[in-house]
Design an enzyme around this catalytic site. Structure first.
Site, PDB file in Angstrom:
ATOM      1  N   GLY A  30       0.802  -1.214   0.000  1.00 25.71           N
ATOM      2  CA  GLY A  30       0.000   0.000   0.000  1.00 25.71           C
ATOM      3  C   GLY A  30       0.836   1.265   0.000  1.00 25.71           C
ATOM      4  N   HIS A  36       4.381   1.400  -8.029  1.00 23.79           N
ATOM      5  CA  HIS A  36       3.385   0.332  -7.895  1.00 23.79           C
ATOM      6  C   HIS A  36       2.451   0.304  -9.116  1.00 23.79           C
ATOM      7  CE1 HIS A  36       4.079   1.343  -3.486  1.00 23.79           C
ATOM      8  NE2 HIS A  36       4.304   0.049  -3.481  1.00 23.79           N
TER       9      HIS A  36
END
Ligand code: AMP
Length: 280
Positions: A30, A36
């Site tokens: 996260g 990402h």
């Protein structure tokens, strides 16, 4: 985009989504950034269905490390994943992931964890491989996408898949950097303005060693000296290691063949940063 938090909901969602074709998984902790999201984009090119996981894995943090304070912003993460076309997000609690407490049987990363980061983070890669093996077991993806930013992690996961027949294709993605060269990392958020400037020493040192390699230098200790000297000249960083290693075994190489990986870890203040570059 479906967001599921339990194994039961995950299995229900997967039963439907799997009918749509190949499934690619992007495991993350996260606090997402463009690094990402580049993995998510690659997953979309590799498979019909893209799943991401968000899980800050306590097993891979040492007792003095930042598990409690690791940055978290799930609402923002979900919005970013939605914008990039993710179909499924698995965001379990620690209890859901480890329902009977910490696992008694874990994945042993073996001798490749004795190099680079593994020397300084005992237990870290065992924790990483164990949670990745659990995610593979829960999601059973056809493809899983990992960043070259965490180079040792990528190599260990690839090796785990080969040695333990995990039956997943591992796809690597290049390191995504800020415009000034700093490798993107969720932990960059910890940096003060002065530390942010100091942190540039890592990518600068990798640039210097790549230049020396391109100019024909193949002596490992001279190339390593170049890394260390560039970090020192940039100032402010406390170097933890600077190595030039074989891309598959992670063992030190000398002389240095093309394809070797220069890797370093350093502290900017209390924040530990890593970076690497293939010498070609
Ligand atoms: P993390 O959330 O730090 O566990 O990272 C999840 C995945 O994103 C791992 O496969 C990382 O290697 C990858 N990743 C993190 N930062 C970058 C980056 N700057 N460029 C490419 N991949 C990255």
């Amino acid at each position: 985009m479906r967001v599921v938090r339990t194994r039961a909901d995950l299995q229900r969602a997967l039963a439907e989504l799997r009918a749509g074709g190949a499934l690619a998984l992007v495991p993350t902790m996260g606090f997402l950034h463009e690094g990402h999201l580049a993995l998510v984009d690659e997953a979309g090119r590799r498979a019909e269905t893209v799943a991401a996981s968000i899980f800050v894995n306590p097993l891979q943090f040492g007792p003095e490390e930042d598990f409690e304070s690791y940055p978290r912003d799930e609402e923002r993460d979900l919005e970013l994943l939605r914008q990039r076309g993710t179909h499924l997000v698995f965001s379990p609690s620690v209890e859901e992931m480890y329902p009977v407490g910490p696992p008694r049987v874990t994945v042993d990363p073996g001798p490749m964890a004795e190099h680079l980061c593994g020397r300084f983070r005992p237990g870290h890669f065992g924790g990483v491989l164990t949670v990745v093996a659990k995610l593979f077991g829960l999601v059973r993806p056809d493809v899983a996408v990992f960043g070259r930013k965490d180079y040792q992690q990528l190599v260990l996961i690839r090796r785990m898949v080969a040695d333990l027949e995990a039956g997943v294709e591992i796809v690597p993605v290049r390191i995504v950097r800020e415009p000034d060269g700093l490798a993107m990392s969720s932990r960059n958020t910890y940096l003060s303005a002065a530390e942010r400037e100091q942190a540039l020493g890592l990518s600068r040192a990798l640039g210097a060693v790549a230049d020396a390699f391109e100019a024909g230098e193949r002596d490992a200790s001279l190339l390593r000296d170049r890394l260390v000297a560039t970090v020192a000249a940039h100032g402010g960083l406390e170097l933890q290691y600077a190595e030039i290693v074989d891309p598959d075994t992670l063992e030190a190489v000398d002389p240095v063949p093309a394809g070797s990986v220069a890797a370093l870890a350093a502290f900017a203040g209390a924040t530990r940063l890593i970076d690497n570059r293939v010498l070609a």
